[in-house]
Write an enzyme that holds these catalytic residues in place. Sequence first.
Site, short mmCIF file in Angstrom:
data_model
loop_
_atom_site.label_atom_id
_atom_site.label_comp_id
_atom_site.label_asym_id
_atom_site.label_seq_id
_atom_site.Cartn_x
_atom_site.Cartn_y
_atom_site.Cartn_z
N GLU B 62 60.80 25.57 34.25
CA GLU B 62 59.80 25.47 33.18
C GLU B 62 60.44 25.19 31.83
OE1 GLU B 62 59.84 27.72 35.55
OE2 GLU B 62 57.97 27.24 36.60
N HIS B 131 50.61 36.11 37.55
CA HIS B 131 49.96 34.80 37.71
C HIS B 131 48.59 34.73 37.04
CE1 HIS B 131 52.37 34.43 41.62
NE2 HIS B 131 52.57 33.26 41.07
#
Lengths: 337, 326
Positions: B62, B131
């Site tokens: 990321e 998440h």
Amino acid sequence: MATEALTVHTLDDTAVDLSSETLLEMHWQMVRARRADERLWALHRQGKIAFHISGIGQEGIQVGAAYAMRRGHDYASLYYRDVAFAFALGYTPREFYLAAFGKEGEPTSGARQMPSHFSSRALGMLSSSSPVATQVPQAAGAALACKLRGEDRVTVVTLGEGATSEGDFYEGLNWAGVHRLPLVCLVQNNVYAISVPQHLQMAVPHVADRAPMFGIAGAVVDGNDVLASYRVMKEAIQRARDGGGATLVEAKTYRLVPHSSDDDDRSYRSRDEVEAWKQRDPIARFGAYLRERGLLDDEALDEIERRVRQEVDEAQAFAQAVPYPPPEAALGPVFKG
Amino acid sequence: MADRPITYREALSSALREEMQRDERVFIMGEEVGVWGGTYAVTRGFLDEFGARRVRDTPISEMVIAGAAVGAAMAGLRPIAEIMTINFAFLALDAIINHAAKVRYMFNGQFTVPLVIRTTTGGGKQLGATHSHAPEVIFAHFPGLYVAVPGTAYDAKGMLKASIRDDNPVLFVEHSTMLQRRSPVPDDPDFLLPIGKSDIKRKGSDVTIVTYQKGLEHSLVAAEELAKEGIEAEIVDLRWLRPLDLEPVFESFKKTNRCVVVEESLPMFNVGAEVAAQIHDVCFDWMDAPVKRVAAMDIPLPYSHEIELMALPSPEKIIRAVKEVV
Ligand SMILES: Cc1ncc(C[n+]2csc(CCOP(=O)(O)OP(=O)(O)O)c2C)c(N)n1
Ligand SMILES: [Mg+2]
């Protein structure tokens, strides 16, 4: 070792000193994890659980690694495919199913975390992560703590090859090198990160090729050979325990099923490829080895399967009968009171 | 041209496709955007249509996805970087906040960062606390970064196209449970919505509900229920957390004198806190009741379904909050 070079049945038992009893126990652990895992795919298809992520195909390296540890003494920081690893450390199908159903009393998280985030203080399993590779720096920290406290515990941390693209992997292993930490970083290279094949994740042939940049030892092993896996992990763990520092172990293996219950793997890999890897199934290979050694026959195998089925049936029935957590379970424990 | 009802997912896909066709400099990179077609299938078919040069499956990094997007933007391209969930954008915070948002200012406008980071937000799908949070408000804290939070297919399309054409960095946040929602969307390839404009989604005179995305969906349901009891809620959809457009909120509040802010964020230091403070500042003389907030509970979001739902906002909670102020 290139994956193409793997033979179908032969296991490399060089210098493996396990008793017949232990060998059979390891085989049982692998079968047990496989069957418990398969059942969850079925339960997901029936709409009975929300999600499943599976370790099918990776039981060889996982059981080999667990048996190479001083179980209960060493720390393990596992990742979501490690159900066979976790079972071999003492986690049970019952507990696994409580997590899958998200039921009250689920021991890793009280049903607060997703299933397959294996964690148990009692079993020496550190908390495990969803953001991939974040466990590597944490495991380096646990290893540092053991070193500073003068304990002879080794920390084993696992992850997939895809997760080695994260900075956490490099930064954690750099620490392990600099501080000469008692750490074994086990990368289960199953060739894919979801749909992305290895060559789009890294430009080196082997994850373990990176070990020299951290100043630590590296090793590649056939992860579908439980005995070779055991031996290589044993060496790495011994080195760590003896003050020789960390090792990056890469186990070549394969995920025989889709990435998770949300994935359809037909979009990115051929059935032929999957079939070819099925020929190298770690459980079948170990079974063949045990037969050759005269330790296993059809009858004994039937008995193992029967025992395992009974345990899995019982675990499922147990978890289904347990209630969901009560509303107040959501509230804590955020802080220590 | 006639407006056609399409899904939020189709709106996003068509916005991306049209902008890629329009401008060669636009390209997509992220985890699983190519062969897999995107975590939520938004870029399905793009690899075949645009090729691997412009639709790039990346390693799981990321920090690099966001950091390289900043660099590529400074060097003349217009990247669309995808981060699977905003919860993983935490792994890229330095690139997004210290660089994407600040480069233009810190280097006196020499570099612009025409970058869109697409990501998804939201809970309710049993994916656990790493998440499932909706922390987009954190990103709106920093000047230099626009934060888009579309709640309908119409808005998703017009806002995404505008984001891609804009020269500033945009964090474009899509709600992971709303991809199948349909609304009519113009077919016009130049359909753009202005950056930083909120929108009245329901007219009413008794209470102002300020919200976005999942909160919008819940508020619309709640408003219908309230209407049965004679309470008419006016719903302001913020659509952007930065630039934050509260003019329609103030206007509405001066009529209703009451406000409830609804969001999926955690309850402290959230959008509601900002809106309440600004209403206080601007509309003090019109206040008939304290501004109420409906948000997620102040806990990491749990996995087990019942307790997860309990921790999230719902129409019932909104109705309760409205009844406290009217
Ligand atoms: C930081 C972060 N980014 C993305 C993901 C989404 N994700 C979950 S598993 C996965 C693939 C991991 O591949 P690999 O490390 O090879 O492990 P495998 O699943 O193949 O065992 C991805 C991208 C994640 N969980 N965390
Ligand atoms: Mg992998």
